[in-house]
Design an enzyme around this catalytic site. Structure first.
Site, PDB file in Angstrom:
ATOM      1  N   SER A 153       0.796  -1.218   0.000  1.00 40.31           N
ATOM      2  CA  SER A 153       0.000   0.000   0.000  1.00 40.31           C
ATOM      3  C   SER A 153       0.830   1.270   0.000  1.00 40.31           C
ATOM      4  CB  SER A 153      -0.919  -0.003   1.226  1.00 40.31           C
ATOM      5  OG  SER A 153      -0.145  -0.155   2.390  1.00 40.31           O
ATOM      6  N   LYS A 192       3.356  10.297   2.785  1.00 36.47           N
ATOM      7  CA  LYS A 192       3.381  11.257   1.671  1.00 36.47           C
ATOM      8  C   LYS A 192       4.119  12.523   2.092  1.00 36.47           C
ATOM      9  CE  LYS A 192       0.016   9.618  -1.361  1.00 36.47           C
ATOM     10  NZ  LYS A 192      -0.418   8.479  -0.568  1.00 36.47           N
TER      11      LYS A 192
END
Lengths: 234, 234
Positions: A153, A192
């Site tokens: 993921s 991120k």
DNA sequence: AGCATACAAGAACATCTGTGCGGTGTCAAA
DNA sequence: TTTGACACCGCACAGATGTTCTTGTATGCT
């Protein structure tokens, strides 16, 4: 196992001394540093520390003592000692690689999209796994923890299944930092680059071929800053 | 700076002893271990080692010596000593984390698609940068070297610009291992999983969204096996 | 040969350094 | 009050440990 102020200061001194000299101090050196006038009192306290298994002592061997880091870790003193005060005064001659330092980082669990990560700083001692790292790789071991990545993921962050992500616990991030963020609407944690733009948050993947995300700021909660990614293939 | 057999064995013993005890040996212990009957001969040799800056000594301090790893590194002895013989016999009592080990890995240059990588094992000592790593992360430091990734060319291996790739030097690879391979036709080095299928080589990127490559075996030359990837973001 | 240098031994010496023992003061349990 | 555990102090002793001195053997150079 209750440590007196003196005993703690002895531990600190030993850690510091070893860092500077690469060999342990004598009883008298400990005494002087910790303001204990009698050698027998130092011995008394060392015996206590030895009973608690915080140090290892070798009988009748000069400077025959060493810190038991794994035990100190368990008691939660390791970080404190590893961060011992910088070398003082005369000690910058041997300041090469031989004055190595290391520290342990708790592996607090797994990270996978769809699962929140649990980071109670309190239960560090409950971590089932510890990672031993070098000081040379990190400025400051305070607040570091590690997570093992599960599944594919995080691939847009160029992080693969099985990789270990090392984070520094913080709830605010500067623009551009790579963070572990929990996204409310989508019920997932992701790695991120973080950019706050007005009341919007832009999340940019590390791999530029993946798309960016734009979200309302209040929907994104930062768990920590990613300071390192380690992949072991052997 | 020519080391005699004795001097080398002294270095080995010191490294080994410190590993086991967390404090340095005495002159007499060195003497016994290295079969030197006289303390003065030990001192003589230690003085030599000190002149060569391979060790640091503190006058009139018992066990007041330590190895100068950065110097040992420069002379190419560091790996040999870091791999010192395993703990012998009685030494498994203090075999916890406190008997930490580390070693240095040379950063031999950069890796980028389009450039061959230069890995003359000989010029390890000429490396301009060294990485200090923990034994805990690697089984065996022999033959390890590191490369800094330049550009985005390794992104299909989930390796980003600035990452450090640690490889073990070898020219053959088992199926499934991630290797650094030079591809003749395309004039580039790349990190991929390696599979030999007949006389064809299949190269699979770490990131499954990138395509695999199929090439004639003779067109692919393995430079080393990737054993770790380290990304520093702080 | 004559001489300097590297390497080695053994023993005596001088410190360095851990240990042991007698003694003091505090505090809580008996 | 007495007792005993706990924390502490000084000091002297003995063993641990680095240093120095004298002697001896090679080896290489002039």
């Amino acid at each position: 196992m209750n440590l007196s102020k003196r005993q703690k200061s002895i531990l600190v001194f030993i850690a510091d001394y070893v860092k500077d000299h690469n060999y342990p101090p004598t009883i008298r050196e400990i005494g002087t540093a910790c303001e204990i006038s009698s050698t027998s009192v130092v011995k008394y306290n060392l015996s206590k520390l030895e009973r608690d298994e915080l140090i290892v002592r070798h009988k009748e061997v000069s400077r025959g003592l060493s810190l038991n880091w794994s035990r100190l870790q368990a008691v939660g003193l390791a970080n404190e000692l590893a961060n011992a005060p910088a070398a003082n005064g005369n000690a910058n001659r041997n300041r090469d690689r031989s004055s190595r330092q290391f520290f342990q980082v708790p592996v607090l669990g797994r990270i996978a999209a769809g699962e929140p990560i649990q980071v109670e700083t309190a239960d560090r001692s409950a971590a089932d796994e510890w990672l031993e790292l070098n000081e040379s790789l990190f400025r400051n071991p305070a607040g570091l923890f590690a997570l093992r990545v599960q599944g594919e993921s995080m691939i847009d962050a160029s992080v693969l299944d099985g990789d270990i992500v090392i984070l520094r616990h913080q709830e605010r991030a500067e623009n551009g930092e790579m963070v572990a963020a929990w996204i409310d609407g989508q019920n997932e944690t992701t790695l991120k680059h973080f950019y706050l733009e007005g009341d919007q948050v832009r999340l940019r993947p590390a791999n530029p071929t993946y798309p960016e995300m734009f979200l309302p700021a209040k929907q994104v909660s930062v768990q920590g800053k990613v300071v390192s990614v380690i992949r072991q293939l052997e």
